[in-house]
Write an enzyme that holds these catalytic residues in place. Sequence first.
Site, short mmCIF file in Angstrom:
data_model
loop_
_atom_site.label_atom_id
_atom_site.label_comp_id
_atom_site.label_asym_id
_atom_site.label_seq_id
_atom_site.Cartn_x
_atom_site.Cartn_y
_atom_site.Cartn_z
N MET A 126 -8.60 8.74 -0.20
CA MET A 126 -9.50 9.09 0.91
C MET A 126 -9.95 10.55 0.77
O MET A 126 -9.13 11.40 0.45
CB MET A 126 -8.77 8.94 2.24
N HIS A 175 -8.19 1.74 -4.35
CA HIS A 175 -9.20 1.57 -3.29
C HIS A 175 -9.79 2.94 -2.96
O HIS A 175 -9.13 3.76 -2.33
CB HIS A 175 -8.49 0.94 -2.07
N ASP A 189 -4.60 3.99 -1.98
CA ASP A 189 -5.72 4.40 -1.13
C ASP A 189 -6.09 5.85 -1.38
O ASP A 189 -5.31 6.75 -1.10
CB ASP A 189 -5.33 4.23 0.34
N SER A 238 2.25 -0.47 6.23
CA SER A 238 3.31 -0.21 7.22
C SER A 238 4.29 -1.37 7.34
O SER A 238 5.50 -1.16 7.47
CB SER A 238 2.70 0.03 8.60
N SER A 290 0.84 -1.20 0.00
CA SER A 290 0.00 0.00 0.00
C SER A 290 0.87 1.25 0.00
O SER A 290 1.60 1.52 0.96
CB SER A 290 -0.91 0.01 1.22
N ASP A 303 -7.32 -6.13 3.63
CA ASP A 303 -6.65 -4.83 3.70
C ASP A 303 -6.66 -4.28 5.13
O ASP A 303 -7.72 -3.97 5.67
CB ASP A 303 -7.37 -3.86 2.75
N GLY A 304 -5.45 -4.16 5.70
CA GLY A 304 -5.30 -3.52 7.01
C GLY A 304 -4.64 -4.41 8.04
O GLY A 304 -5.12 -5.50 8.32
N GLY A 305 -3.53 -3.95 8.57
CA GLY A 305 -2.87 -4.65 9.66
C GLY A 305 -2.25 -5.99 9.28
O GLY A 305 -2.06 -6.85 10.14
N HIS A 340 -1.17 -1.10 -4.31
CA HIS A 340 -2.46 -0.78 -3.72
C HIS A 340 -2.45 0.72 -3.42
O HIS A 340 -1.55 1.23 -2.75
CB HIS A 340 -2.68 -1.60 -2.44
N GLY A 384 -9.21 4.38 6.74
CA GLY A 384 -8.87 5.78 7.03
C GLY A 384 -7.41 5.99 7.36
O GLY A 384 -6.87 7.05 7.08
N PHE A 385 -6.78 4.98 7.94
CA PHE A 385 -5.40 5.16 8.37
C PHE A 385 -4.60 3.87 8.18
O PHE A 385 -5.15 2.77 8.35
CB PHE A 385 -5.34 5.56 9.85
N GLY A 386 -3.32 4.03 7.89
CA GLY A 386 -2.41 2.89 7.91
C GLY A 386 -1.97 2.64 9.34
O GLY A 386 -2.24 3.45 10.24
N GLY A 387 -1.31 1.52 9.54
CA GLY A 387 -0.67 1.26 10.83
C GLY A 387 -1.60 0.85 11.97
O GLY A 387 -1.21 0.90 13.13
N MET A 389 -12.15 -5.29 4.67
CA MET A 389 -11.34 -4.41 5.51
C MET A 389 -11.10 -5.08 6.86
O MET A 389 -12.04 -5.46 7.56
CB MET A 389 -12.06 -3.06 5.73
N MET A 436 -11.95 5.34 -0.97
CA MET A 436 -12.67 5.57 0.29
C MET A 436 -13.27 6.96 0.18
O MET A 436 -12.85 7.90 0.88
CB MET A 436 -11.70 5.43 1.47
C1 DX5 Z 1 -6.65 1.74 5.30
C2 DX5 Z 1 -6.15 1.49 3.91
C3 DX5 Z 1 -5.09 0.45 3.85
C4 DX5 Z 1 -3.81 0.85 4.54
C5 DX5 Z 1 -3.16 -0.40 5.03
O1 DX5 Z 1 -7.71 2.61 5.24
O2 DX5 Z 1 -7.21 1.05 3.08
O3 DX5 Z 1 -4.82 0.05 2.51
O4 DX5 Z 1 -2.94 1.53 3.70
O5 DX5 Z 1 -2.09 -0.04 5.82
P1 DX5 Z 1 -1.47 -1.02 6.91
O6 DX5 Z 1 -0.95 -2.22 6.18
O7 DX5 Z 1 -0.40 -0.18 7.52
O8 DX5 Z 1 -2.57 -1.38 7.88
ZN ZN Z 2 -6.70 0.14 1.08
#
Ligand code: DX5
Ligand code: ZN
Length: 219
Positions: free
Chosen positions: A37, A66, A35, A198, A8, A175-177, A33, A142-145, A137, A68
Amino acid sequence: MEKIIAPSVLAADFGNLQRDIEMVNQSKADWFHIDIMDGVFVPNISFGMPVLHTINQHAKKTLDVHLMIVDPDRYIQTFADLGTDILTVHYEACTHLHRSIQAIKAAGMKAGVALNPHTPIAVLEDIIVDLDLVCIMSVNPGFGGQSFIENTYKKVVQLKNLINFSNANTLIEIDGGITDKNAEKLIEAGADVLVAGSFVFKSENPTSTIENLKKITNK
Ligand code: DX5
Ligand code: ZN
């Protein structure tokens, strides 16, 4: 089928964006990927068209976008023109999801739907055969990490059953974590594509982190 790793770009260093894109190009990753937003559908604004334009100039792999954003229909043609290969909209942002999916395909892209953590798989029963990809999801968008939500495994199994039952040809993306701790279990549950932000870009050696994820998921 070979399992897909999609770093991502949200977690990349935007001051060195071209460098990070080249890293992904040279790596064992399969897709980018991306994102998008809008600060309305999700409580964060990432980046928009000029940045995607730059990514497309350098990226040599599939662009998995993606969205959002609310009312994504407004921008379907724009994202097609920017080089998007797969365009994913949120179930929760589309009043006329079937129409949105047809419009994405008519613009020459593959069509995906993303589900928030609280949205049940069953809402896709009547559209699954039209979908090239479903993005589950595993964090609130909304956020990475953020940390991975464990309920995701159950949803992957449910989605896999729905796809098989419907004879659909749909990829399951998570997608996520994502880390090396949950990747294998997600693949066992039925996932095809793992997005990792991340975990890849904040690691000491992103290229070998990608290689390792690829190894874990393609045993
Ligand atoms: C979250 C995004 C994800 C994000 C994943 O809203 O859709 O794609 O970038 O980031 P990590 O892998 O750090 O959770
Ligand atoms: Zn995403």
